[in-house]
Design a protein around this motif. Sequence first.
Motif, PDB file in Angstrom:
ATOM      1  N   GLU A   1      -7.754  -7.911 -10.221  1.00 38.26           N
ATOM      2  CA  GLU A   1      -7.084  -7.161  -9.152  1.00 38.26           C
ATOM      3  C   GLU A   1      -7.165  -7.914  -7.813  1.00 38.26           C
ATOM      4  O   GLU A   1      -6.197  -7.943  -7.065  1.00 38.26           O
ATOM      5  CB  GLU A   1      -7.692  -5.763  -9.007  1.00 38.26           C
ATOM      6  CG  GLU A   1      -7.344  -4.835 -10.162  1.00 38.26           C
ATOM      7  CD  GLU A   1      -6.167  -3.917  -9.869  1.00 38.26           C
ATOM      8  OE1 GLU A   1      -6.027  -3.444  -8.748  1.00 38.26           O
ATOM      9  OE2 GLU A   1      -5.363  -3.688 -10.804  1.00 38.26           O
TER      10      GLU A   1
ATOM     11  N   TRP B   1      -3.693  -8.962  -5.964  1.00 35.27           N
ATOM     12  CA  TRP B   1      -3.244  -8.479  -4.661  1.00 35.27           C
ATOM     13  C   TRP B   1      -3.375  -9.547  -3.564  1.00 35.27           C
ATOM     14  O   TRP B   1      -2.639  -9.523  -2.590  1.00 35.27           O
ATOM     15  CB  TRP B   1      -4.025  -7.220  -4.246  1.00 35.27           C
ATOM     16  CG  TRP B   1      -3.801  -6.077  -5.180  1.00 35.27           C
ATOM     17  CD1 TRP B   1      -4.733  -5.495  -5.990  1.00 35.27           C
ATOM     18  CD2 TRP B   1      -2.569  -5.386  -5.438  1.00 35.27           C
ATOM     19  NE1 TRP B   1      -4.168  -4.492  -6.724  1.00 35.27           N
ATOM     20  CE2 TRP B   1      -2.836  -4.397  -6.404  1.00 35.27           C
ATOM     21  CE3 TRP B   1      -1.261  -5.488  -4.953  1.00 35.27           C
ATOM     22  CZ2 TRP B   1      -1.859  -3.537  -6.899  1.00 35.27           C
ATOM     23  CZ3 TRP B   1      -0.293  -4.632  -5.441  1.00 35.27           C
ATOM     24  CH2 TRP B   1      -0.601  -3.676  -6.404  1.00 35.27           C
TER      25      TRP B   1
ATOM     26  N   LEU C   1       0.806  -1.221   0.000  1.00 36.11           N
ATOM     27  CA  LEU C   1       0.000   0.000   0.000  1.00 36.11           C
ATOM     28  C   LEU C   1       0.841   1.273   0.000  1.00 36.11           C
ATOM     29  O   LEU C   1       1.823   1.367   0.732  1.00 36.11           O
ATOM     30  CB  LEU C   1      -0.930   0.020   1.221  1.00 36.11           C
ATOM     31  CG  LEU C   1      -2.021  -1.045   1.238  1.00 36.11           C
ATOM     32  CD1 LEU C   1      -2.717  -1.069   2.599  1.00 36.11           C
ATOM     33  CD2 LEU C   1      -3.029  -0.789   0.125  1.00 36.11           C
TER      34      LEU C   1
ATOM     35  N   LEU D   1      -5.236   6.259  -9.104  1.00 33.07           N
ATOM     36  CA  LEU D   1      -4.682   6.282  -7.742  1.00 33.07           C
ATOM     37  C   LEU D   1      -4.881   4.973  -6.979  1.00 33.07           C
ATOM     38  O   LEU D   1      -4.485   4.844  -5.832  1.00 33.07           O
ATOM     39  CB  LEU D   1      -5.276   7.455  -6.945  1.00 33.07           C
ATOM     40  CG  LEU D   1      -4.405   8.713  -6.914  1.00 33.07           C
ATOM     41  CD1 LEU D   1      -4.217   9.283  -8.290  1.00 33.07           C
ATOM     42  CD2 LEU D   1      -4.963   9.754  -5.993  1.00 33.07           C
TER      43      LEU D   1
ATOM     44  N   MET E   1      -8.039   9.583 -11.451  1.00 42.41           N
ATOM     45  CA  MET E   1      -7.807   8.300 -12.121  1.00 42.41           C
ATOM     46  C   MET E   1      -6.406   7.731 -11.866  1.00 42.41           C
ATOM     47  O   MET E   1      -5.428   8.471 -11.886  1.00 42.41           O
ATOM     48  CB  MET E   1      -8.006   8.496 -13.612  1.00 42.41           C
ATOM     49  CG  MET E   1      -9.433   8.812 -13.937  1.00 42.41           C
ATOM     50  SD  MET E   1      -9.614   9.666 -15.479  1.00 42.41           S
ATOM     51  CE  MET E   1      -9.086  11.303 -15.086  1.00 42.41           C
TER      52      MET E   1
ATOM     53  N   ARG F   1      -0.178   5.013 -15.863  1.00 36.41           N
ATOM     54  CA  ARG F   1      -0.680   4.389 -14.653  1.00 36.41           C
ATOM     55  C   ARG F   1       0.389   3.490 -14.071  1.00 36.41           C
ATOM     56  O   ARG F   1       1.368   3.191 -14.719  1.00 36.41           O
ATOM     57  CB  ARG F   1      -1.927   3.554 -14.951  1.00 36.41           C
ATOM     58  CG  ARG F   1      -2.798   4.241 -15.934  1.00 36.41           C
ATOM     59  CD  ARG F   1      -4.094   3.689 -16.254  1.00 36.41           C
ATOM     60  NE  ARG F   1      -5.003   3.177 -15.270  1.00 36.41           N
ATOM     61  CZ  ARG F   1      -5.989   3.863 -14.727  1.00 36.41           C
ATOM     62  NH1 ARG F   1      -6.123   5.118 -14.966  1.00 36.41           N
ATOM     63  NH2 ARG F   1      -6.841   3.278 -13.917  1.00 36.41           N
TER      64      ARG F   1
ATOM     65  N   ASN G   1      -6.912  -0.265 -17.599  1.00 41.95           N
ATOM     66  CA  ASN G   1      -5.473  -0.072 -17.412  1.00 41.95           C
ATOM     67  C   ASN G   1      -4.744  -0.589 -18.635  1.00 41.95           C
ATOM     68  O   ASN G   1      -4.777  -1.780 -18.912  1.00 41.95           O
ATOM     69  CB  ASN G   1      -4.999  -0.859 -16.185  1.00 41.95           C
ATOM     70  CG  ASN G   1      -5.545  -0.255 -14.916  1.00 41.95           C
ATOM     71  OD1 ASN G   1      -5.451   0.944 -14.694  1.00 41.95           O
ATOM     72  ND2 ASN G   1      -6.146  -1.084 -14.082  1.00 41.95           N
TER      73      ASN G   1
ATOM     74  N   GLY H   1     -11.768   3.498 -16.399  1.00 37.77           N
ATOM     75  CA  GLY H   1     -11.283   2.397 -15.565  1.00 37.77           C
ATOM     76  C   GLY H   1     -10.238   1.460 -16.150  1.00 37.77           C
ATOM     77  O   GLY H   1      -9.552   0.777 -15.404  1.00 37.77           O
TER      78      GLY H   1
HETATM   79  N1  LIG Z   1       0.212   0.346  -4.340  1.00 37.46           N
HETATM   80  C1  LIG Z   1       0.282  -0.006  -5.622  1.00 37.46           C
HETATM   81  N2  LIG Z   1       1.421  -0.524  -6.117  1.00 37.46           N
HETATM   82  C2  LIG Z   1       1.511  -0.880  -7.417  1.00 37.46           C
HETATM   83  N3  LIG Z   1       0.510  -0.783  -8.309  1.00 37.46           N
HETATM   84  C3  LIG Z   1      -0.651  -0.263  -7.879  1.00 37.46           C
HETATM   85  C4  LIG Z   1      -0.828   0.149  -6.526  1.00 37.46           C
HETATM   86  N4  LIG Z   1      -2.089   0.612  -6.391  1.00 37.46           N
HETATM   87  C5  LIG Z   1      -2.684   0.486  -7.594  1.00 37.46           C
HETATM   88  N5  LIG Z   1      -1.829  -0.044  -8.487  1.00 37.46           N
HETATM   89  C6  LIG Z   1      -2.101  -0.329  -9.902  1.00 37.46           C
HETATM   90  O1  LIG Z   1      -2.434   0.920 -10.515  1.00 37.46           O
HETATM   91  C7  LIG Z   1      -3.340   0.706 -11.573  1.00 37.46           C
HETATM   92  C8  LIG Z   1      -4.502   1.678 -11.440  1.00 37.46           C
HETATM   93  O2  LIG Z   1      -5.281   1.328 -10.322  1.00 37.46           O
HETATM   94  P1  LIG Z   1      -6.886   1.382 -10.381  1.00 37.46           P
HETATM   95  O3  LIG Z   1      -7.380   0.738 -11.619  1.00 37.46           O
HETATM   96  O4  LIG Z   1      -7.412   0.902  -9.094  1.00 37.46           O
HETATM   97  O5  LIG Z   1      -7.091   2.951 -10.499  1.00 37.46           O
HETATM   98  P2  LIG Z   1      -8.412   3.774 -10.247  1.00 37.46           P
HETATM   99  O6  LIG Z   1      -8.151   4.703  -9.104  1.00 37.46           O
HETATM  100  O7  LIG Z   1      -9.572   2.863 -10.119  1.00 37.46           O
HETATM  101  O8  LIG Z   1      -8.484   4.632 -11.586  1.00 37.46           O
HETATM  102  P3  LIG Z   1      -9.757   4.906 -12.549  1.00 37.46           P
HETATM  103  O9  LIG Z   1     -10.474   6.085 -11.941  1.00 37.46           O
HETATM  104  O10 LIG Z   1      -9.146   5.237 -13.860  1.00 37.46           O
HETATM  105  O11 LIG Z   1     -10.575   3.672 -12.571  1.00 37.46           O
HETATM  106  C9  LIG Z   1      -3.749  -0.759 -11.508  1.00 37.46           C
HETATM  107  O12 LIG Z   1      -3.033  -1.468 -12.480  1.00 37.46           O
HETATM  108  C10 LIG Z   1      -3.318  -1.191 -10.124  1.00 37.46           C
HETATM  109  O13 LIG Z   1      -3.000  -2.561 -10.080  1.00 37.46           O
END
Ligand SMILES: Nc1ncnc2c1ncn2[C@@H]1O[C@H](COP(=O)(O)OP(=O)(O)OP(=O)(O)O)[C@@H](O)[C@H]1O
Length: 833
Positions: free
Chosen positions: A318, A322, A242, A276, A274, A677, A649, A647
Amino acid sequence: MYRNNLNKNLENTSKHQQITCTNFKKNLENINTLSENSQQTFIRDTTKILDLFKNPITNYKKNVQKENVSIKKEEDNTVTIKKDISIITDMNKVIFNVLIGKKTMRKHKKWDDDGTLEVIGKHAILKDIKGNIIHKAIVNPEVLTEGFRMYIDNKEIEIIDRVLPKYMLNRSIPEKILEPPAKKLKTSISKPYLPLECLYKEIKLKCSPFIMPSVNISRDCKKNMLQNEQEVSVDTCLVNVLRPHQRHGIVFLYECIMGLKVPNYFGAILADEMGLGKTLQCITIIWTLLKKGPYGYPILKYVLIVTPSSLCNNWNKEFKHWLGFHRISPYVVNAKNKPNNFKKQIRNSIMIISYEMLIKYQQEIEQIAFDLIICDEGHRLKNNDIKTTKVLSNLNCKRRILLTGTPVQNDLQEFFALIDFVNPVILGSSSEFKNYYEKPIVASQCPNASCHVISLGTERANELHEKTKCFILRRTQEIINKYLPSKHELVIFCRLSDEQEDLYSRITNLWFSKSVLPNNNISHLTLITALKKICNHPELFYNEKNDLYLNKVSIKNITRKGYYGKISIVQTLIKNLKKTNEKLVLISYYTQTLDLLERVCNMECLQFLRLDGNTTSSTRSKIIEQFNSTNDNNKIFLLSAKAGGVGLNLPGASRLILFDSDWNPASDSQAMARIWRDGQKNDVYILRLLTTGTIEEKIFQRQINKANLSETVIDLNYFSSIKLSTSDLKDLFTLTTNTNSLTHDLMKCSCNGYKTSEEISKESHQENNREYQFLIKDKIPNVKNLTINQLLKWEHYQQPIPNKIIQEIMLSEVSDNITFILKNSILNKTKLN
Ligand SMILES: Nc1ncnc2c1ncn2[C@@H]1O[C@H](COP(=O)(O)OP(=O)(O)OP(=O)(O)O)[C@@H](O)[C@H]1O
Ligand SMILES: [Mg+2]
């Protein structure tokens, strides 16, 4: 003296060995020479500490994680090295979380229960979740690793992870790290200062347990509690991954859904920008509360995740990414998996469903008592009259999380709808909200509003902000910039070809001569669509079936000429891409345009993948995964912004082209956010193509000029209800040919057509205050769209475009057809691994 102190300490504390030193270096050496009595363990540890300081990060992993050593600078400049020897006594016992099931030879194993396996040497005790012994066995401790399966008597077990020993949970790492005195350390320990801090940061992040804030448990509640209060800690497998902002987000979600923020309300809006990692934050909260709760039993049993269909499999992936395959298996509703079967499998706890399926299976879903609902891309609930919102609101579940990367638009009715979904009636009924908040706030924004009206509007806006701020969290992308490679964002103004210009002016002449139009917006829209098609490619216009005006355009006498604006730009980039390892995401709002782009890929013999409204959800996840994998040969991902803008990636590509724009700036930023991303290893180039002087520039200008006005949320569906003034329409239908960039002209920028990054940093202190301010702009987490003000701080390049700039974007061959470039770079010089 020192030895005496040490011995005294050791005598006085049965659990801890402590050394307090006034001179860090000297005493570390002293410690090394000690050889008395029980100090053997200690000496060994001290050597490790010295070693640790020489090479803190790597050695920290080797030593501190295993041996509970903490190092602290005291107020009186002394350094305390503390080793918890309870580890040594407990060291022989290792406890694992395990899954327990019946012994079977079936390929797809079903697990019946959770439990623990306590191992001392070769002796293992299998216990159920309440601590009752199930079996005892002799095991080989060396093979006990995560995911390992074995039989114990008539049970099969799978190791989930190792339980964090108590001493780890109790260990606190000092918040503020003080450094040892500079001079004394300099001589013998290389680079002591920075590494020490790094070391602590590393310890803090990697090793400290992550425990949720405590809940005040009332006496009544305590009486009714079946079990004891429990510390709600996050599983170690998640703690280590995290990011700090994600930890904060998880605590926020926990406090909201446990009703700690506003008594009796259990909803939250996580509106992080987006990329995060909203998904990971939710996964963490779900996994934690499926296992634990402050009252001694898990808070969640069944969780419903509702998401656009393109993201169902992404959520599933996901979870697996994780938590690993062995911990959890979400139930994804699809043609095979009907909601009715969800509860039939004892281990099912998470259902992932698309918004469409939710409506289809409304009745079945209503039968399941979900403890938490998460709505991804939840901005679609901004209208509380639509069926989706109604179905979701009717579900009997008080814990609700709404996720949105598209910021809450500055439209009070939409804002109300989102709030009312997560925390029903917190702002009263819809009409109460309208009268109490909306009307006074809107009235106060009128240009002629009296002082009294303005002050009432401001008061209500503040009140609304105060009431809602504690359950809405929004962080911006800057927070993850440091984890990502550099991003170069460019707006490329492309010259119209002669044929496009000819066609385009025929249409605009039709409008100005009023020869086809009755006075209604639908017809304006038809012509606007025609203009947009011409900008994309004349062929899209020729295929148009609308006789109403086509016969007036008399396309027969148009001379077909070779160069076609934006499409030629794409073709050049694709050609040059062949010489590199890079991949490209190519986005359009029109499937017909995607067809055209597909032909360009074929002409250039480049392998591509395509995702649009016709792609089934199982194919979607497959092609996304395929494209992101390094050994895939597809160079291009053709993406329909409408079908897959949110959403997704796609960090497999390092270049992205947004081929056409939408009226709604948020849709464009969603689309453009797909590649920069987490997981991206290369610097990225994001290109937005605009045809110079045309409707495309006008759409872009509406985005940047009035980004905060609700009227700009128009999209084609809303268009007919928007009253555009005659002057607005005139502006939309005017073609400007004698310009490099109409947008740049309108900016009233003082540059002579060139503004380099060096010049920007020079003038960065001069603030320009032309930005439009909406009264409650800062009160409601708002759209952070591009504004003219920001574009003034971008690099500007007119014809002739400098070589360096054009080469970077692989467009040297078509440099003459690019009239202007706006460029912004977020540079990250840190090497990412
Ligand atoms: N702590 C972390 N370490 C490495 N990778 C991460 C981490 N947190 C998120 N990611 C990766 O970052 C990418 C973007 O995360 P996510 O899809 O949850 O974004 P989001 O906030 O839902 O964005 P959006 O609004 O575009 O949907 C994903 O590939 C996820 O696996
Ligand atoms: Mg998301």
